[in-house]
Design an enzyme around this catalytic site. Structure first.
Site, PDB file in Angstrom:
ATOM      1  N   TRP A 299       0.831  -1.200   0.000  1.00 27.94           N
ATOM      2  CA  TRP A 299       0.000   0.000   0.000  1.00 27.94           C
ATOM      3  C   TRP A 299       0.872   1.260   0.000  1.00 27.94           C
ATOM      4  O   TRP A 299       1.832   1.357   0.768  1.00 27.94           O
ATOM      5  CB  TRP A 299      -0.914   0.009   1.242  1.00 27.94           C
ATOM      6  CG  TRP A 299      -1.694   1.285   1.338  1.00 27.94           C
ATOM      7  CD1 TRP A 299      -2.766   1.637   0.584  1.00 27.94           C
ATOM      8  CD2 TRP A 299      -1.414   2.396   2.201  1.00 27.94           C
ATOM      9  NE1 TRP A 299      -3.182   2.911   0.924  1.00 27.94           N
ATOM     10  CE2 TRP A 299      -2.366   3.393   1.915  1.00 27.94           C
ATOM     11  CE3 TRP A 299      -0.450   2.658   3.175  1.00 27.94           C
ATOM     12  CZ2 TRP A 299      -2.392   4.629   2.576  1.00 27.94           C
ATOM     13  CZ3 TRP A 299      -0.474   3.876   3.831  1.00 27.94           C
ATOM     14  CH2 TRP A 299      -1.448   4.848   3.532  1.00 27.94           C
TER      15      TRP A 299
ATOM     16  N   ASP B  44     -15.370   9.221  -0.081  1.00 27.91           N
ATOM     17  CA  ASP B  44     -15.992   8.435   0.994  1.00 27.91           C
ATOM     18  C   ASP B  44     -16.744   9.339   1.992  1.00 27.91           C
ATOM     19  O   ASP B  44     -16.387  10.496   2.165  1.00 27.91           O
ATOM     20  CB  ASP B  44     -14.858   7.683   1.719  1.00 27.91           C
ATOM     21  CG  ASP B  44     -15.364   6.511   2.528  1.00 27.91           C
ATOM     22  OD1 ASP B  44     -16.585   6.371   2.684  1.00 27.91           O
ATOM     23  OD2 ASP B  44     -14.521   5.730   2.998  1.00 27.91           O
TER      24      ASP B  44
ATOM     25  N   LYS C  70     -15.715   6.991  -8.753  1.00 29.25           N
ATOM     26  CA  LYS C  70     -14.474   6.359  -8.277  1.00 29.25           C
ATOM     27  C   LYS C  70     -14.891   5.025  -7.668  1.00 29.25           C
ATOM     28  O   LYS C  70     -15.641   4.985  -6.697  1.00 29.25           O
ATOM     29  CB  LYS C  70     -13.808   7.257  -7.239  1.00 29.25           C
ATOM     30  CG  LYS C  70     -12.498   6.709  -6.682  1.00 29.25           C
ATOM     31  CD  LYS C  70     -11.810   7.783  -5.865  1.00 29.25           C
ATOM     32  CE  LYS C  70     -10.623   7.288  -5.073  1.00 29.25           C
ATOM     33  NZ  LYS C  70     -10.122   8.321  -4.152  1.00 29.25           N
ATOM     34  N   TRP C  71     -14.407   3.940  -8.254  1.00 30.60           N
ATOM     35  CA  TRP C  71     -14.792   2.584  -7.843  1.00 30.60           C
ATOM     36  C   TRP C  71     -13.660   2.030  -6.983  1.00 30.60           C
ATOM     37  O   TRP C  71     -12.627   1.645  -7.497  1.00 30.60           O
ATOM     38  CB  TRP C  71     -14.996   1.717  -9.085  1.00 30.60           C
ATOM     39  CG  TRP C  71     -15.476   0.321  -8.805  1.00 30.60           C
ATOM     40  CD1 TRP C  71     -14.761  -0.700  -8.255  1.00 30.60           C
ATOM     41  CD2 TRP C  71     -16.773  -0.205  -9.098  1.00 30.60           C
ATOM     42  NE1 TRP C  71     -15.528  -1.831  -8.176  1.00 30.60           N
ATOM     43  CE2 TRP C  71     -16.776  -1.557  -8.692  1.00 30.60           C
ATOM     44  CE3 TRP C  71     -17.934   0.322  -9.662  1.00 30.60           C
ATOM     45  CZ2 TRP C  71     -17.883  -2.383  -8.841  1.00 30.60           C
ATOM     46  CZ3 TRP C  71     -19.038  -0.504  -9.813  1.00 30.60           C
ATOM     47  CH2 TRP C  71     -19.003  -1.844  -9.397  1.00 30.60           C
ATOM     48  N   ASP C  72     -13.903   1.965  -5.680  1.00 32.67           N
ATOM     49  CA  ASP C  72     -12.824   1.592  -4.761  1.00 32.67           C
ATOM     50  C   ASP C  72     -12.974   0.144  -4.295  1.00 32.67           C
ATOM     51  O   ASP C  72     -14.039  -0.477  -4.455  1.00 32.67           O
ATOM     52  CB  ASP C  72     -12.850   2.542  -3.560  1.00 32.67           C
ATOM     53  CG  ASP C  72     -11.470   2.798  -2.988  1.00 32.67           C
ATOM     54  OD1 ASP C  72     -10.570   1.961  -3.209  1.00 32.67           O
ATOM     55  OD2 ASP C  72     -11.293   3.820  -2.308  1.00 32.67           O
ATOM     56  N   MET C  73     -11.938  -0.388  -3.693  1.00 31.86           N
ATOM     57  CA  MET C  73     -11.940  -1.767  -3.187  1.00 31.86           C
ATOM     58  C   MET C  73     -10.795  -1.852  -2.193  1.00 31.86           C
ATOM     59  O   MET C  73      -9.645  -1.888  -2.593  1.00 31.86           O
ATOM     60  CB  MET C  73     -11.695  -2.689  -4.383  1.00 31.86           C
ATOM     61  CG  MET C  73     -12.071  -4.129  -4.202  1.00 31.86           C
ATOM     62  SD  MET C  73     -10.790  -5.047  -3.346  1.00 31.86           S
ATOM     63  CE  MET C  73     -11.370  -6.679  -3.545  1.00 31.86           C
ATOM     64  N   ASN C  74     -11.134  -1.860  -0.894  1.00 28.33           N
ATOM     65  CA  ASN C  74     -10.098  -1.589   0.099  1.00 28.33           C
ATOM     66  C   ASN C  74      -9.695  -2.735   1.019  1.00 28.33           C
ATOM     67  O   ASN C  74      -9.341  -2.504   2.172  1.00 28.33           O
ATOM     68  CB  ASN C  74     -10.526  -0.389   0.950  1.00 28.33           C
ATOM     69  CG  ASN C  74     -10.341   0.907   0.190  1.00 28.33           C
ATOM     70  OD1 ASN C  74      -9.337   1.095  -0.486  1.00 28.33           O
ATOM     71  ND2 ASN C  74     -11.314   1.797   0.275  1.00 28.33           N
TER      72      ASN C  74
ATOM     73  N   CYS D  67      -9.905   2.060  -8.454  1.00 24.77           N
ATOM     74  CA  CYS D  67      -9.074   2.286  -7.268  1.00 24.77           C
ATOM     75  C   CYS D  67      -9.189   1.061  -6.379  1.00 24.77           C
ATOM     76  O   CYS D  67     -10.252   0.452  -6.278  1.00 24.77           O
ATOM     77  CB  CYS D  67      -9.581   3.526  -6.525  1.00 24.77           C
ATOM     78  SG  CYS D  67      -8.705   3.890  -4.995  1.00 24.77           S
TER      79      CYS D  67
ATOM     80  N   ASP E 238      -2.291   5.580  -3.219  1.00 24.52           N
ATOM     81  CA  ASP E 238      -2.672   6.558  -2.199  1.00 24.52           C
ATOM     82  C   ASP E 238      -1.489   7.438  -1.819  1.00 24.52           C
ATOM     83  O   ASP E 238      -1.635   8.354  -1.006  1.00 24.52           O
ATOM     84  CB  ASP E 238      -3.187   5.839  -0.939  1.00 24.52           C
ATOM     85  CG  ASP E 238      -4.669   5.482  -1.056  1.00 24.52           C
ATOM     86  OD1 ASP E 238      -5.308   5.926  -2.030  1.00 24.52           O
ATOM     87  OD2 ASP E 238      -5.172   4.748  -0.186  1.00 24.52           O
TER      88      ASP E 238
HETATM   89  C1  GLA Z   1      -9.034   4.357  -0.351  1.00 24.60           C
HETATM   90  C2  GLA Z   1      -8.718   5.194  -1.559  1.00 24.60           C
HETATM   91  C3  GLA Z   1      -8.655   6.656  -1.153  1.00 24.60           C
HETATM   92  C4  GLA Z   1      -9.968   7.077  -0.551  1.00 24.60           C
HETATM   93  C5  GLA Z   1     -10.316   6.171   0.606  1.00 24.60           C
HETATM   94  C6  GLA Z   1     -11.707   6.444   1.121  1.00 24.60           C
HETATM   95  O1  GLA Z   1      -7.993   4.379   0.550  1.00 24.60           O
HETATM   96  O2  GLA Z   1      -7.537   4.778  -2.147  1.00 24.60           O
HETATM   97  O3  GLA Z   1      -8.340   7.457  -2.273  1.00 24.60           O
HETATM   98  O4  GLA Z   1     -10.968   7.023  -1.536  1.00 24.60           O
HETATM   99  O5  GLA Z   1     -10.240   4.801   0.252  1.00 24.60           O
HETATM  100  O6  GLA Z   1     -12.037   5.613   2.184  1.00 24.60           O
END
Ligand code: GLA
Length: 740
Positions: free
Chosen positions: A198, A366, A475-479, A525, A547
């Site tokens: 990360w 977010d 913005k399509w995120d996946m964390n 993302c 990030d």
């Molecule tokens: C991830 C994304 C960030 C942001 C956060 C929001 O970390 O990479 O850019 O959108 O989630 O929770």
């Protein structure tokens, strides 16, 4: 129309040839597909001189009694295990007899104009292409495998995949099925690959090919920041403009593996495809299984040549075509401006700030949905939070659009927090295994996208918001990475299919959404670059590469990713200083310039931070806007890379403007004068440096070089160009090409 790039001789030599490479193999008298040539274009490819030599090898087992013929010593197109090849195979499984020996031999071939799309998986688009389909079979176990090879008229990329068909009456279990195998002759190769974590993605490592097997892979459920799905086999000592390279990537976003194995006779095998670890597919009679697509590039002239081949192809054949040549909006993203502390008033105030600094779009990151005040809750409940966004997202979007801005919004659709309505209603919709507490990642669980009802729910929730018609960007995120990968929707003996079925489900959802909303700009993302690959980029024109918003951290990430991805598919904004990821203090200029050649640029700064540096921010956002057209479709080159300097060059697609960005990391006294040797200019044209009107010939800039600004800690002289004193300084040269 007869095939022009694919030729076949009557003794079954198959050649794919264009102006960039030739790829040749044959069906041997024993029926084995023997690889003969991959490299520079041949004028008579069916007559390759590098025919494989057969000789007696002591101790080697011979293939089916063939004299001097053992498969360990034979370069093959799609090797299996158990019939005299001891290297890692392309295919392995269990047949109806319960043993693991398959022997695939040549059955037939066909040539199709253009390129068939893969079933359920993204793949490179066709157009000016031809596809050779070789069918191999194992008559004993009634398995057929089609090997698909696509060659394009104008690109240096070969696309490969394999299609398994069970022609028998009993189930076949596939334990691994690579997309391609490349058996190359003995040579002094190095491997280049990219690793990270990360906020530190895309670190390049180069190592000699060991006398063993080297693997990069992912078992995390995403292609991952830990190892990119990319590997290059390079002539030892390859530089930007010298060295033969064979590079491979995948159009896939899940668990993958790529390996390089030097066999006992020193030839080298490259395999690429779904990670065989923890994978298993039950192939019922009459069913078909398609592997993801592997893409190969042969570059005769070093890393620059390789990158250009990838960039051209990705832009033309992978990226969604409706965004081709479309300048990307500049934007203000709320994330590092306010984190979860967002509400309608604050967003409208930030929208006014966005107008003041001259950006095109406001992106609500977010924190906007039901109950989401931090990262412990609410993922899954994609309705606006009633307290903070009382009028709802469609109304907010309309207000922002009325100000003359575009509007974008963040989703993390594949996830659910235990603290959410969705989880209360459907606890079995997550990836999990019976009897075990699922591990959390960022307080969240992964939804089971192998289930159609989950896909339908997500489509409905997202569609509800997007259908208001005022959303320009998502913005399509996946964390998080996946754990306890199991599905309540699959039977006991299909649990090892779940990771791949998840990807099929994800692609189905993305296809449906992007088809319904083709004008919405989707940004990929996954905590930055945890799933930055050609699978996702098939649906989304751009990606949040990392990030890491500190410019020095970002230089190596963009530089590393640029070996394969064009900067058109990257987004980079100016983040706060001190930086929130590593604490570094840097100028607005260096923060902007580190991402200057990415297509999507903007800021993520609080009102106070914007006020503190307003003039500079306005200046750079104007520069971003003025150069937005240029940052699509141009030519990116890495000119200087060492422990303390980076210099990149970018030429606009119309060749009218040349940009050179120079970064000097740590300051020191008495430094040498540095030059950058520009590349790809018109040697006989003049180029005017915008900052002072001075003129240079193209050949002088390329062969005599451009002096880089000097980092001074002492006396300043008049005829020298200086950079800001101190660490982390940067300079952008802009040259305009004069009429010849
Ligand atoms: C991830 C994304 C960030 C942001 C956060 C929001 O970390 O990479 O850019 O959108 O989630 O929770």
């Amino acid at each position: 129309m007869p095939a022009t790039m694919i030729t076949v001789s009557k003794d079954k030599v198959f050649a794919l040839s264009n102006s960039k490479f030739s790829y040749v193999f044959r069906a041997s008298p024993e029926g084995i597909l023997e690889h003969l040539h991959y490299g520079g274009p041949l004028s008579d490819p069916l007559n390759v001189v590098s025919h494989h030599i057969r000789t007696q090898r002591e101790v080697a087992s011979t293939f089916q009694g063939g004299r001097y013929f053992n498969l360990s010593d034979t370069p093959q197109e799609y090797p299996s295990f158990g019939t005299s090849d001891y290297r890692f195979p392309a295919v392995h499984g269990r047949n109806a007899d319960g043993n693991t020996v398959f022997s695939l031999t040549y059955k037939s071939y066909s040539i199709v104009k253009d390129k068939p799309r893969l079933k359920k998986l993204p793949s490179a688009r066709g157009g000016d292409s031809e596809t050779l389909i070789i069918t191999l079979h194992d008559p004993l176990h009634k398995l057929e495998v089609d090997l698909l090879y696509t060659i394009y008229q104008d690109y240096g990329v070969l696309a490969r995949s394999a299609r398994f068909k069970n022609k028998g009456e009993q189930e076949i279990q596939i334990q691994h099925a690579f997309s391609s195998a490349l058996d190359l002759p003995q040579a002094d190769y190095e491997i280049m690959h990219m690793h990270g974590t990360w906020a530190r993605e895309f670190n390049v490592e180069r190592i000699d090919v060991p006398k063993s097997r080297f693997v990069v892979d992912s078992a995390r459920g995403t292609s991952s920041a830990a190892h990119s799905p990319f590997i290059a086999l390079m002539e030892k000592g390859t530089t930007e403009d010298h060295g033969r390279i064979y590079a491979t990537t995948l159009v896939y976003s899940g668990n993958f593996a790529m390996s390089v194995e030097r066999g006992e006779f020193e030839d080298v095998r490259v395999l690429a495809g779904i990670n065989p670890f923890n994978f298993h597919w039950r192939l019922k009679p009459s069913k078909t299984f398609c592997t993801p697509e592997a893409l190969h590039v042969f570059a005769p002239n070093g890393l620059r040549n390789m990158s250009h081949l990838w960039h051209d192809f990705i832009r033309e054949k992978i990226s969604p075509p409706q965004f081709k040549n479309i300048a990307r909006p500049t934007y203000l993203n709320t994330w590092e401006a306010a984190y979860f502390d967002v509400n309608e008033d604050k967003v409208l105030t930030l929208a006014d700030k966005a107008l003041e600094i001259g950006v095109d779009m406001l992106v609500l990151d977010d924190g906007w949905f039901e109950g989401r005040r931090d990262d412990t809750s609410s993922l899954g409940d994609w309705r606006a939070d009633k307290d903070r966004f009382a009028s709802g997202i469609p109304a907010l979007a309309a207000k922002i659009k009325a100000k003359g801005l575009k509007f974008g919004i963040w989703f993390e659709p594949e996830m659910v927090n235990p603290k959410s309505q969705l989880y209360q209603d459907h606890p079995d919709w997550i990836l999990h295994v019976p009897g075990r507490t699922p591990s959390l990642g960022r307080n969240q669980l992964t939804l089971d996208l192998s289930r159609d009802e989950v896909i339908d729910y997500l489509f409905g929730q997202i569609d509800d918001i997007l259908s208001c018609g005022d959303i320009d960007y998502v913005k399509w995120d996946m964390n998080r990475n996946m754990t306890e990968v199991g599905s309540a929707g699959q039977s006991r003996n299909r649990q090892r299919e779940v990771s791949h079925r998840y990807m099929i489900g994800l692609y189905k959802l993305l296809k449906k959404l992007t088809k319904k909303y083709p004008h919405i700009l989707f940004e990929n993302c996954a905590s930055g670059g945890n799933r930055f690959d050609l699978g996702m980029l098939s649906y989304m024109p751009q990606g949040w590469i990392s990030d890491m918003c500190d410019p020095i951290g970002r230089l190596s990430i963009i530089g590393g990713a640029s070996y394969i991805y064009p900067l058109d598919v990257m987004a980079a904004y100016i983040g706060p200083s001190p930086n929130h990821q590593n604490g570094r203090i840097s100028s607005v200029q260096t923060r902007f310039l580190a991402g200057v050649f990415t297509a999507a640029r903007g800021v993520s700064l609080s009102e106070a931070e914007i006020e503190a540096h307003k003039d500079e921010i306005i200046h750079f956002m104007k520069l971003a806007k003025d150069t937005a057209d240029d940052m699509i479709g141009g030519r990116f080159n890495r000119l200087i890379l060492n422990h303390n300097e980076v210099c990149w060059q970018y030429i606009s697609a119309d060749n009218s403007t040349v940009y050179v960005a120079y970064f000097h990391i740590l300051s020191a006294p008495n430094l040498p004068f540095r030059r950058a040797y520009l590349t790809g200019l018109d040697p006989h044209c003049e180029y005017m440096l915008v900052e002072d009107g001075s003129r240079y010939r193209g050949d002088a800039l390329m062969h005599n070089g451009m002096p880089m600004p000097y980092v001074s800690t002492g006396h300043v002289r008049e005829n020298t160009r200086y950079m800001a004193k101190g660490d982390f300084s940067s300079h952008l040269f802009i040259f305009k090409k004069a009429a010849p």
